[in-house]
Scaffold this active site. Structure first.
Site, PDB file in Angstrom:
ATOM      1  CG  HIS A   1       7.426   5.668   4.640  1.00 22.37           C
ATOM      2  ND1 HIS A   1       7.358   6.863   4.007  1.00 22.37           N
ATOM      3  CD2 HIS A   1       8.771   5.630   4.840  1.00 22.37           C
ATOM      4  CE1 HIS A   1       8.391   7.532   3.951  1.00 22.37           C
ATOM      5  NE2 HIS A   1       9.349   6.699   4.630  1.00 22.37           N
TER       6      HIS A   1
ATOM      7  CG  ASN B   1      10.840  11.169   2.443  1.00 21.98           C
ATOM      8  OD1 ASN B   1      10.187  10.159   2.139  1.00 21.98           O
ATOM      9  ND2 ASN B   1      12.023  10.957   3.455  1.00 21.98           N
TER      10      ASN B   1
ATOM     11  CE1 TYR C   1      14.650   1.784   1.288  1.00 25.20           C
ATOM     12  CE2 TYR C   1      12.520   1.980   0.711  1.00 25.20           C
ATOM     13  CZ  TYR C   1      13.623   2.406   1.282  1.00 25.20           C
ATOM     14  OH  TYR C   1      13.598   3.721   1.812  1.00 25.20           O
TER      15      TYR C   1
HETATM   16  C1  HEM Z   1       9.698   2.791   2.870  1.00 24.39           C
HETATM   17  C2  HEM Z   1      14.124   1.552   4.825  1.00 24.39           C
HETATM   18  C3  HEM Z   1      15.798   5.870   4.091  1.00 24.39           C
HETATM   19  C4  HEM Z   1      11.829   6.939   1.707  1.00 24.39           C
HETATM   20  C5  HEM Z   1      10.764   2.070   3.403  1.00 24.39           C
HETATM   21  C6  HEM Z   1      10.877   0.681   4.008  1.00 24.39           C
HETATM   22  C7  HEM Z   1      12.019   0.412   4.499  1.00 24.39           C
HETATM   23  C8  HEM Z   1      12.875   1.530   4.334  1.00 24.39           C
HETATM   24  C9  HEM Z   1      12.381  -1.010   5.003  1.00 24.39           C
HETATM   25  C10 HEM Z   1       9.477  -0.313   3.960  1.00 24.39           C
HETATM   26  C11 HEM Z   1       9.581  -0.813   2.545  1.00 24.39           C
HETATM   27  C12 HEM Z   1       8.400  -1.780   2.436  1.00 24.39           C
HETATM   28  O1  HEM Z   1       8.032  -2.569   3.161  1.00 24.39           O
HETATM   29  O2  HEM Z   1       7.855  -1.999   1.096  1.00 24.39           O
HETATM   30  C13 HEM Z   1      15.042   2.608   4.822  1.00 24.39           C
HETATM   31  C14 HEM Z   1      16.488   2.460   5.106  1.00 24.39           C
HETATM   32  C15 HEM Z   1      17.078   3.862   4.874  1.00 24.39           C
HETATM   33  C16 HEM Z   1      15.900   4.657   4.310  1.00 24.39           C
HETATM   34  C17 HEM Z   1      16.996   1.429   5.855  1.00 24.39           C
HETATM   35  C18 HEM Z   1      18.133   4.384   5.042  1.00 24.39           C
HETATM   36  C19 HEM Z   1      19.310   3.439   5.130  1.00 24.39           C
HETATM   37  C20 HEM Z   1      14.867   6.641   3.100  1.00 24.39           C
HETATM   38  C21 HEM Z   1      15.032   7.832   2.681  1.00 24.39           C
HETATM   39  C22 HEM Z   1      13.900   8.040   2.158  1.00 24.39           C
HETATM   40  C23 HEM Z   1      12.796   6.995   2.112  1.00 24.39           C
HETATM   41  C24 HEM Z   1      16.315   8.901   2.626  1.00 24.39           C
HETATM   42  C25 HEM Z   1      13.554   9.319   1.227  1.00 24.39           C
HETATM   43  C26 HEM Z   1      14.402  10.382   0.774  1.00 24.39           C
HETATM   44  C27 HEM Z   1      10.951   5.839   1.834  1.00 24.39           C
HETATM   45  C28 HEM Z   1       9.780   5.874   1.139  1.00 24.39           C
HETATM   46  C29 HEM Z   1       9.123   4.685   1.554  1.00 24.39           C
HETATM   47  C30 HEM Z   1      10.079   4.018   2.426  1.00 24.39           C
HETATM   48  C31 HEM Z   1       8.704   7.003   0.386  1.00 24.39           C
HETATM   49  C32 HEM Z   1       7.604   4.399   1.354  1.00 24.39           C
HETATM   50  C33 HEM Z   1       7.626   3.464  -0.116  1.00 24.39           C
HETATM   51  C34 HEM Z   1       6.330   2.888  -0.105  1.00 24.39           C
HETATM   52  O3  HEM Z   1       5.354   4.055  -0.450  1.00 24.39           O
HETATM   53  O4  HEM Z   1       5.694   1.726  -0.336  1.00 24.39           O
HETATM   54  N1  HEM Z   1      12.098   2.579   3.974  1.00 24.39           N
HETATM   55  N2  HEM Z   1      14.734   3.707   4.361  1.00 24.39           N
HETATM   56  N3  HEM Z   1      13.704   6.050   3.013  1.00 24.39           N
HETATM   57  N4  HEM Z   1      11.306   4.807   2.365  1.00 24.39           N
HETATM   58 FE1  HEM Z   1      12.699   4.304   3.524  1.00 24.39          FE
END
Ligand code: HEM
Ligand code: NDP
Length: 489
Positions: free
Chosen positions: A60, A133, A340
């Site tokens: 993202h 999402n 996160y």
């Molecule tokens: C961003 C991990 C599953 C939606 C991120 C980030 C990480 C991460 C490390 C970056 C955070 C940052 O640097 O600020 C994971 C892991 C998951 C997972 C380990 C599964 C275990 C999901 C799922 C969704 C999702 C299932 C949605 C239903 C998002 C979104 C962002 C994000 C929207 C961006 C947030 C922003 O705009 O700063 N994710 N994620 N992720 N993730 Fe996940």
């Protein structure tokens, strides 16, 4: 341009606030001589420039964000003590960041990719984040697979080129991805803009009330602009920054995008016997079982002033919860509770919650101290109390608030008795239901989009995917097989 409208002159200063006499010339020994060592202003400028970057988000990375308002139109008092969900008409400030998933910070807004829908509610009792999402489901039901999944969708580690074989090889080995990958390859896979997508909590979250009752809840944010999408060919003609431009322009023009907020609610008792595992994020709760209940409106009405400070440093976390709101046993969600904040500490630093975009709009009092860039919060109250417990809680030192304890969660099984294998928990039915509700044009687009990538894969991967599509729906399988064979000539 608006930024040239002010007639005031603004004195240039160093970062320490001292006025700068000359920002065009370095100091030198004579007209043709070398720099002198007293160029402290030049040194500050270059040194700060070297430090302009922080790590981009590992996923993202490319996104756009704006501020706005959530207006409650129906009380959720029966379900929750959350202070912002009590009275119809109540308004809560929010911050919403949209994103693509796989590309880097400067990648295209028009990738075929889910769109992030990360929402921060600045409530009176802390920040609550829904980090969702534009799809109601996800590719996986266990977080242990997430790094492998993301590696498979990113570029090839040797060539740094797109790698359809890896994308489909992962899916071939993980049939649980079929529902989400069907959405991704459908007409909805490339939204026209961020204003034209729905948002979903995707996960089952929870609400709990003053009687200690818990309810399982899925959140839906339905775009009031209507769903609008692009085909691959249309997307290829758009500038990479098109969705960001659209968001900034529409808000600057006063055309505020909005979403109708709806929930599905299930009791703990119902969850025990529901035919679908309500904590499996690869599945929806069909509307006929759990109809959507409209509870509010979400509007975006203010662009960020500083893209880096507000968009890049924004930190959303599924673990940002407030009294009355909780998580669920969803395995994916549980893994995200760690991921996160860990990412934020690495990417932004230990005091990321003191940065204005992340800072709660309510007082912060605790015994966390210091760290890089410690600002003025949390306040040092109670005559300098620096530890807990202490004898100063009646004199302003922070004290626990036992009445916000979440109700206990009854566990039905022993931990570690076995590895509970859920890999084969109906991976196909809902993908098939989605295929059936598509019209002929949407089915054709779906099959074409799949064949684009799958026709570049090995026969073993093609065969495994044909079987998955056929398992979801015979016609789905037949059409994909035929289209891939057509392309192979
Ligand atoms: C961003 C991990 C599953 C939606 C991120 C980030 C990480 C991460 C490390 C970056 C955070 C940052 O640097 O600020 C994971 C892991 C998951 C997972 C380990 C599964 C275990 C999901 C799922 C969704 C999702 C299932 C949605 C239903 C998002 C979104 C962002 C994000 C929207 C961006 C947030 C922003 O705009 O700063 N994710 N994620 N992720 N993730 Fe996940
Ligand atoms: P319904 O007929 O009540 O709902 C169908 C839903 O599918 C609508 O919300 C519609 O969204 C959405 N939809 C239509 N085309 C697509 C697409 N290409 N990608 C994603 N969503 C799409 O049926 P059910 O509740 O019984 O669900 C049937 C299937 O619909 C599910 O298997 C799932 O794939 C999909 N779906 C279900 C949702 C749910 O929460 N029940 C939510 C979203 C999708 P819209 O109203 O925006 O047009």
């Amino acid at each position: 341009m608006e930024e040239f409208m002010s007639n005031k002159r603004c004195p240039m200063t160093t970062s320490a606030g001292a006025p700068v006499a000359n920002d065009n010339q370095s100091r030198t020994a004579g007209p043709r001589g070398p720099l002198s060592f007293d160029n402290h202003y030049l040194f500050e400028k270059l040194a700060h420039f070297n430090r302009e970057r922080i790590p981009e988000r590992v996923v993202h990375a490319r996104g756009s964000a704006a501020y706005g308002t959530f207006t409650l139109t129906r009380s959720l008092r029966d379900y929750t003590v959350a202070d912002f969900l009590q009275e119809p008409g109540q308004q809560t400030d929010i911050f919403l960041r949209f994103s693509t998933v796989g590309g880097g910070q400067d990648s295209s807004d028009y990738a075929r990719d889910p769109r992030g829908f990360a929402l921060k509610f600045y409530t009176g009792r802390g920040n609550w984040d829904i980090v969702g999402n534009n799809t109601p489901v996800f590719f996986l039901r266990d977080g242990i697979k997430f790094p492998d999944f993301i590696h498979s969708q990113k570029k090839h580690p040797r060539t740094n080129l797109p790698d359809p074989q890896a994308i489909y090889e992962f899916w071939a080995n993980n049939p649980q991805s079929l529902h989400q990958s069907t959405i991704l390859m459908s007409d909805r896979g490339i939204p026209l803009s961020y204003r034209h997508i729905n948002g979903y909590s995707s996960h089952t979250l929870s609400l709990w009330n003053e009687h200690g009752e818990r309810f399982w809840v899925k959140w839906h944010f339905k775009t009031n602009q209507g769903i609008k999408t692009l085909t691959n060919a249309e997307a290829a003609t758009r500038p990479a920054f098109g969705a960001q431009q659209d968001l900034v322009d529409s808000i600057d023009k006063g055309e505020f995008p909005s979403w109708t907020v709806k929930v599905q609610i299930m009791t703990e008792e119902e969850a025990k016997n529901y035919r679908i595992n309500p904590f499996d994020v690869t599945k929806v709760w069909p509307h006929r079982d759990y109809p959507l209940i409209e509870i509010g409106q979400l509007e975006l009405n203010r662009n960020v002033d500083n893209f880096f400070a507000e968009n890049e440093q924004a930190a959303f976390a599924p673990s940002n919860l407030v009294p009355g709101v909780g998580v669920s046993p969803d395995r994916m969600l549980q893994a995200r509770l760690l991921a996160y904040q860990d990412a934020h500490r690495y990417r932004i630093g230990a005091n990321y919650n003191q940065i204005p975009v992340n800072a709660p709009r309510c007082p912060v009092h605790n015994y966390q101290r210091d760290g890089a860039f410690a600002g003025i919060t949390p306040s040092i109250a109670g005559n300098g109390a620096n530890f807990y417990p202490n004898n100063r809680v009646d004199h302003g030192a922070p004290a626990e608030v036992p009445d916000v304890q979440e109700p206990p969660l009854a566990l039905e099984h022993d931990a570690w008795l076995d590895i509970y294998d859920n890999q084969h928990e109906d991976n196909f039915n809902q993908a098939g239901e989605l295929f059936c509700l598509m019209n002929e044009d949407h089915k054709r687009q779906l099959v074409d989009n799949i064949a684009d990538g799958l026709s570049q894969c090995t026969q073993a991967v093609q065969q495994a995917m044909f079987e998955q599509y056929a398992h979801a729906h015979a016609d789905y399988g037949k059409r994909v097989r035929q289209e891939v064979l057509n392309r192979l000539g």
